[in-house]
Write an enzyme that holds these catalytic residues in place. Structure first.
Site, PDB file in Angstrom:
ATOM      1  N   ASP A  11       0.829  -1.201   0.000  1.00 29.20           N
ATOM      2  CA  ASP A  11       0.000   0.000   0.000  1.00 29.20           C
ATOM      3  C   ASP A  11       0.871   1.261   0.000  1.00 29.20           C
ATOM      4  O   ASP A  11       1.998   1.251   0.506  1.00 29.20           O
ATOM      5  CB  ASP A  11      -0.899  -0.024   1.244  1.00 29.20           C
ATOM      6  CG  ASP A  11      -2.075   0.933   1.112  1.00 29.20           C
ATOM      7  OD1 ASP A  11      -2.411   1.328  -0.013  1.00 29.20           O
ATOM      8  OD2 ASP A  11      -2.650   1.297   2.157  1.00 29.20           O
ATOM      9  N   HIS A  28       2.527   3.239  -9.052  1.00 30.17           N
ATOM     10  CA  HIS A  28       2.382   1.793  -9.283  1.00 30.17           C
ATOM     11  C   HIS A  28       3.619   1.230  -9.993  1.00 30.17           C
ATOM     12  O   HIS A  28       4.059   0.124  -9.688  1.00 30.17           O
ATOM     13  CB  HIS A  28       1.116   1.504 -10.095  1.00 30.17           C
ATOM     14  CG  HIS A  28      -0.147   1.865  -9.360  1.00 30.17           C
ATOM     15  ND1 HIS A  28      -0.369   1.509  -8.052  1.00 30.17           N
ATOM     16  CD2 HIS A  28      -1.240   2.579  -9.738  1.00 30.17           C
ATOM     17  CE1 HIS A  28      -1.556   1.963  -7.661  1.00 30.17           C
ATOM     18  NE2 HIS A  28      -2.094   2.630  -8.665  1.00 30.17           N
ATOM     19  N   SER A  56      -7.370  -5.779  -5.388  1.00 29.17           N
ATOM     20  CA  SER A  56      -8.440  -6.370  -4.585  1.00 29.17           C
ATOM     21  C   SER A  56      -9.755  -6.399  -5.364  1.00 29.17           C
ATOM     22  O   SER A  56      -9.915  -5.693  -6.375  1.00 29.17           O
ATOM     23  CB  SER A  56      -8.622  -5.580  -3.282  1.00 29.17           C
ATOM     24  OG  SER A  56      -9.283  -4.359  -3.548  1.00 29.17           O
ATOM     25  N   THR A  57     -10.701  -7.178  -4.852  1.00 26.84           N
ATOM     26  CA  THR A  57     -12.029  -7.216  -5.475  1.00 26.84           C
ATOM     27  C   THR A  57     -12.706  -5.848  -5.353  1.00 26.84           C
ATOM     28  O   THR A  57     -13.670  -5.576  -6.062  1.00 26.84           O
ATOM     29  CB  THR A  57     -12.926  -8.302  -4.819  1.00 26.84           C
ATOM     30  OG1 THR A  57     -12.816  -8.198  -3.400  1.00 26.84           O
ATOM     31  CG2 THR A  57     -12.514  -9.697  -5.247  1.00 26.84           C
ATOM     32  N   ASN A  59     -10.856  -2.921  -5.638  1.00 29.17           N
ATOM     33  CA  ASN A  59     -10.083  -1.927  -6.395  1.00 29.17           C
ATOM     34  C   ASN A  59     -10.714  -1.572  -7.743  1.00 29.17           C
ATOM     35  O   ASN A  59     -10.341  -0.581  -8.370  1.00 29.17           O
ATOM     36  CB  ASN A  59      -8.627  -2.376  -6.590  1.00 29.17           C
ATOM     37  CG  ASN A  59      -7.776  -2.278  -5.331  1.00 29.17           C
ATOM     38  OD1 ASN A  59      -6.839  -3.062  -5.133  1.00 29.17           O
ATOM     39  ND2 ASN A  59      -8.067  -1.312  -4.458  1.00 29.17           N
ATOM     40  N   TRP A  60     -11.714  -2.347  -8.190  1.00 29.92           N
ATOM     41  CA  TRP A  60     -12.454  -1.979  -9.411  1.00 29.92           C
ATOM     42  C   TRP A  60     -13.184  -0.653  -9.241  1.00 29.92           C
ATOM     43  O   TRP A  60     -13.594  -0.039 -10.234  1.00 29.92           O
ATOM     44  CB  TRP A  60     -13.482  -3.065  -9.758  1.00 29.92           C
ATOM     45  CG  TRP A  60     -12.889  -4.395 -10.085  1.00 29.92           C
ATOM     46  CD1 TRP A  60     -12.899  -5.502  -9.277  1.00 29.92           C
ATOM     47  CD2 TRP A  60     -12.192  -4.781 -11.274  1.00 29.92           C
ATOM     48  NE1 TRP A  60     -12.255  -6.541  -9.902  1.00 29.92           N
ATOM     49  CE2 TRP A  60     -11.821  -6.140 -11.125  1.00 29.92           C
ATOM     50  CE3 TRP A  60     -11.842  -4.117 -12.458  1.00 29.92           C
ATOM     51  CZ2 TRP A  60     -11.116  -6.835 -12.110  1.00 29.92           C
ATOM     52  CZ3 TRP A  60     -11.148  -4.814 -13.434  1.00 29.92           C
ATOM     53  CH2 TRP A  60     -10.785  -6.157 -13.260  1.00 29.92           C
ATOM     54  N   ARG A 173       1.917  -4.834   6.273  1.00 28.12           N
ATOM     55  CA  ARG A 173       1.276  -3.787   5.475  1.00 28.12           C
ATOM     56  C   ARG A 173       2.139  -2.538   5.504  1.00 28.12           C
ATOM     57  O   ARG A 173       2.513  -2.054   6.581  1.00 28.12           O
ATOM     58  CB  ARG A 173      -0.127  -3.466   6.011  1.00 28.12           C
ATOM     59  CG  ARG A 173      -0.825  -2.414   5.134  1.00 28.12           C
ATOM     60  CD  ARG A 173      -2.310  -2.255   5.422  1.00 28.12           C
ATOM     61  NE  ARG A 173      -2.903  -1.372   4.433  1.00 28.12           N
ATOM     62  CZ  ARG A 173      -4.157  -1.453   3.984  1.00 28.12           C
ATOM     63  NH1 ARG A 173      -4.965  -2.385   4.447  1.00 28.12           N
ATOM     64  NH2 ARG A 173      -4.609  -0.615   3.077  1.00 28.12           N
ATOM     65  N   LEU A 180      -6.814  -4.953   7.329  1.00 26.58           N
ATOM     66  CA  LEU A 180      -6.487  -6.028   6.383  1.00 26.58           C
ATOM     67  C   LEU A 180      -7.061  -5.772   4.996  1.00 26.58           C
ATOM     68  O   LEU A 180      -6.611  -6.382   4.016  1.00 26.58           O
ATOM     69  CB  LEU A 180      -6.987  -7.375   6.916  1.00 26.58           C
ATOM     70  CG  LEU A 180      -6.236  -7.921   8.134  1.00 26.58           C
ATOM     71  CD1 LEU A 180      -6.891  -9.205   8.624  1.00 26.58           C
ATOM     72  CD2 LEU A 180      -4.769  -8.185   7.794  1.00 26.58           C
ATOM     73  N   SER A 181      -8.057  -4.894   4.887  1.00 23.39           N
ATOM     74  CA  SER A 181      -8.651  -4.595   3.578  1.00 23.39           C
ATOM     75  C   SER A 181      -8.968  -5.872   2.776  1.00 23.39           C
ATOM     76  O   SER A 181      -8.646  -5.965   1.591  1.00 23.39           O
ATOM     77  CB  SER A 181      -7.747  -3.651   2.768  1.00 23.39           C
ATOM     78  OG  SER A 181      -7.548  -2.444   3.459  1.00 23.39           O
TER      79      SER A 181
END
Ligand code: IPE
Ligand code: IPE
Ligand code: MG
Length: 227
Positions: A11, A28, A56-57, A59-60, A173, A180-181
């Site tokens: 992160d 990135h 992550s699911t 991040n879309w 992290r 934990l996101s």
């Protein structure tokens, strides 16, 4: 003892870029370079399994140009590092539903998994379109589809994408956030957690060493008593 399996929540790429008045995408790209330093450091320390939280699911939800840039990194950069994987014995696997990624990203990831399957120094799981809640639901649905009537923790784990990989010992992290996101929710049951303020693109050997040193100072009891 050195952790056998470390999970990294990478992160802080956006904040790193913002501090330099650069677009988030530059963060990135810098994060990708850090990732190679971290893998090398893990190999040096004797870590056998690394899971990297790449996308992550959730991040879309980010702006389309950022999502597209990240998908572009998966399609363009992953196979380009083949000499790095082979020189260092890095085997890649994916974790999460990569089937729904843009075709070029998905194909390049699957190609990299195939191309590195003979490497055996360190196994790197790339968590992409991954969410811990989704992982648990998917595993339960796979078990139900097989006709298994009683769901136990062992049944759930046996239906994960890569069930032979041992549970994570240490979750690290970067960038100061203490959550934990949606990362490794099932296997984090008894993982040690280490949080570090340093932004991910600034990570390297020293940060990995200090996270492992902190892990080694902990007393893992798994609900039992101190040995
Ligand atoms: C982590 O860095 C990389 C991904 C989630 C893909 P961020 O992009 O979340 O960076 P910050 O948290 O905004 O600084
Ligand atoms: C977690 O970071 C996801 C990845 C590192 C890929 P986020 O930046 O998406 O998490 P939140 O939004 O701060 O919880
Ligand atoms: Mg973030």
């Amino acid at each position: 003892m050195v952790p056998e399996h470390i999970g990294f929540i990478m992160d802080g790429n956006g904040r790193w870029a913002k501090a330099r008045l650069l677009p988030r995408t530059a963060g990135h790209l810098a994060g990708l370079k850090a990732l190679k330093r971290v893998i090398l450091a893990c190999i040096d320390e004797g870590v056998r399994y690394v899971t990297l939280y790449c996308f992550s699911t959730e991040n879309w939800k980010r702006p389309a140009d950022e999502v597209n840039y990240l998908m572009g990194l998966f399609s363009e950069k992953i196979m380009g590092e083949k000499p790095f994987y082979d020189a260092n014995g890095v085997r890649l696997l994916t974790l999460g539903d990569v089937g729904v990624l843009p075709a070029d990203a998905r194909d390049s990831l699957l190609e990299a998994v195939e191309a590195t399957k003979g490497n055996d120094r360190i196994l790197v799981q790339l968590a992409i379109n991954y969410g811990g809640q989704d992982e648990i639901c998917t595993a339960v649905n796979r078990a139900l589809a097989e006709g298994i009537g009683t769901i136990t923790p062992e049944v759930i784990r046996a239906h994960f994408d890569n069930p032979f990989i041992p549970p994570v010992d240490l979750i690290v992290r970067s960038a100061g956030e203490k959550r934990l996101s949606n990362f490794l929710l099932f296997d984090s049951a008894y993982a040690e957690l280490v949080f570090c303020d340093r932004l991910w693109p600034d990570w390297g050997k020293d940060e990995v060493r200090s996270a492992i040193a902190e892990y080694e100072s902990r007393d893992r009891r798994f609900g039992g008593l101190k040995k």
